[in-house]
Motif scaffolding. Structure first.
Motif, mmCIF file in Angstrom:
data_model
loop_
_atom_site.group_PDB
_atom_site.id
_atom_site.type_symbol
_atom_site.label_atom_id
_atom_site.label_comp_id
_atom_site.label_asym_id
_atom_site.label_seq_id
_atom_site.Cartn_x
_atom_site.Cartn_y
_atom_site.Cartn_z
ATOM 1 N N LEU A 7 -2.870 0.517 6.973
ATOM 2 C CA LEU A 7 -2.239 0.466 5.661
ATOM 3 C C LEU A 7 -3.121 1.011 4.539
ATOM 4 O O LEU A 7 -4.300 1.103 4.678
ATOM 5 C CB LEU A 7 -1.854 -0.980 5.363
ATOM 6 C CG LEU A 7 -0.991 -1.628 6.424
ATOM 7 C CD1 LEU A 7 -0.849 -3.116 6.137
ATOM 8 C CD2 LEU A 7 0.334 -0.974 6.487
ATOM 9 N N LEU A 8 -2.645 1.297 3.472
ATOM 10 C CA LEU A 8 -2.864 1.782 2.131
ATOM 11 C C LEU A 8 -4.200 2.320 1.611
ATOM 12 O O LEU A 8 -5.186 2.291 2.257
ATOM 13 C CB LEU A 8 -2.395 0.702 1.202
ATOM 14 C CG LEU A 8 -1.063 0.258 1.624
ATOM 15 C CD1 LEU A 8 -0.660 -0.961 0.874
ATOM 16 C CD2 LEU A 8 -0.055 1.298 1.577
ATOM 17 N N ARG A 9 -4.249 2.765 0.438
ATOM 18 C CA ARG A 9 -5.313 3.559 -0.150
ATOM 19 C C ARG A 9 -6.090 2.785 -1.201
ATOM 20 O O ARG A 9 -5.526 2.145 -2.052
ATOM 21 C CB ARG A 9 -4.637 4.777 -0.783
ATOM 22 C CG ARG A 9 -5.522 5.769 -1.379
ATOM 23 C CD ARG A 9 -4.641 6.844 -1.931
ATOM 24 N NE ARG A 9 -4.436 6.616 -3.331
ATOM 25 C CZ ARG A 9 -4.600 7.531 -4.245
ATOM 26 N NH1 ARG A 9 -4.918 8.730 -3.933
ATOM 27 N NH2 ARG A 9 -4.418 7.251 -5.505
ATOM 28 N N ALA A 10 -7.407 2.891 -1.142
ATOM 29 C CA ALA A 10 -8.275 2.133 -2.062
ATOM 30 C C ALA A 10 -8.137 2.639 -3.491
ATOM 31 O O ALA A 10 -8.011 3.824 -3.731
ATOM 32 C CB ALA A 10 -9.722 2.249 -1.614
ATOM 33 N N GLY A 11 -8.176 1.700 -4.411
ATOM 34 C CA GLY A 11 -8.228 2.062 -5.815
ATOM 35 C C GLY A 11 -6.918 2.489 -6.433
ATOM 36 O O GLY A 11 -6.889 2.811 -7.606
ATOM 37 N N ALA A 12 -5.856 2.514 -5.671
ATOM 38 C CA ALA A 12 -4.582 2.958 -6.225
ATOM 39 C C ALA A 12 -4.031 1.903 -7.166
ATOM 40 O O ALA A 12 -4.049 0.731 -6.863
ATOM 41 C CB ALA A 12 -3.592 3.225 -5.100
ATOM 42 N N GLU A 13 -3.579 2.343 -8.317
ATOM 43 C CA GLU A 13 -2.900 1.446 -9.240
ATOM 44 C C GLU A 13 -1.432 1.492 -8.853
ATOM 45 O O GLU A 13 -0.774 2.514 -9.008
ATOM 46 C CB GLU A 13 -3.105 1.904 -10.683
ATOM 47 C CG GLU A 13 -4.491 1.622 -11.204
ATOM 48 C CD GLU A 13 -4.843 0.138 -11.187
ATOM 49 O OE1 GLU A 13 -3.999 -0.702 -11.538
ATOM 50 O OE2 GLU A 13 -5.978 -0.167 -10.812
ATOM 51 N N VAL A 14 -0.947 0.389 -8.352
ATOM 52 C CA VAL A 14 0.411 0.348 -7.833
ATOM 53 C C VAL A 14 1.229 -0.631 -8.663
ATOM 54 O O VAL A 14 0.809 -1.766 -8.891
ATOM 55 C CB VAL A 14 0.405 -0.080 -6.352
ATOM 56 C CG1 VAL A 14 1.817 -0.147 -5.809
ATOM 57 C CG2 VAL A 14 -0.439 0.874 -5.525
#
Length: 178
Positions: free
Chosen positions: A15-22
């Motif tokens: 799963l997912l990407r570091a630092g992404a503002e979601v």
């Protein structure tokens, strides 16, 4: 086949990407979100997912909430010869629609980005482990089929989380593992 199962488990859990503002669904309502969802489409930069995405089928995610407000997710994935079950628990983060999961090997952030509760939800998950962080975006639907309009809406979000359309798997429906 036995050697493929651990790989599939890893692929499904990437799963997912570091630092992404979601962003999360404004006014997220856990009661309305609970229930059965079909995983209609998934996009991820997880290497195991990318190797296996073309052979995957739609799965079922059943979401419930503990009395403490934590999100419990039960996933059932059709494999060649059986149904593989996974159970995940995400703790409240303090922001409605944002949940966190932690184990000895990894940390996960789950965001319910958008939902109408009755037809679709778009969920973003970020996994940080010893390796490079991975990102996953999933389109969940209450019915097994996703409309072309929902798929288009989902595809438009792909670049906003740092992924590309070539990482996308629109999962064919399956009558298995119901």
């Amino acid at each position: 086949m036995t050697a493929v199962l651990p790989s599939l488990a890893l692929a499904l859990l990437c799963l997912l990407r570091a630092g992404a503002e979601v962003s999360v669904q404004p006014g997220f309502n856990a009661k309305k979100f609970a229930g059965m969802w079909h995983v209609a489409a998934t996009v991820s930069n997880c290497s195991m997912f990318l190797k296996m995405k073309d052979g995957m089928k739609s799965s079922i995610a059943t979401i419930s909430f503990t009395p403490e407000g934590d999100l419990a997710m039960k996933l059932v994935w059709p494999l060649l010869d059986r149904c593989q079950k996974f159970e995940l628990l995400f703790q409240q983060s303090g922001q409605a629609g944002h949940y966190m999961g932690t184990s000895a090997q990894e940390k996960r952030d789950l965001h319910v980005m958008e939902t109408d509760y009755s037809c679709y939800a778009i969920v973003h998950e970020l996994q940080r482990s010893g390796q490079e962080p991975t990102t996953m975006l999933q389109l969940l639907t209450r019915e097994q089929d996703a409309s072309p309009q929902l798929l288009q809406k989902f595809e438009e979000l792909i670049p906003t989380v740092g992924l590309t359309k070539d990482m996308l798997a629109v999962l064919p429906k399956s009558g298995e593992c119901q």
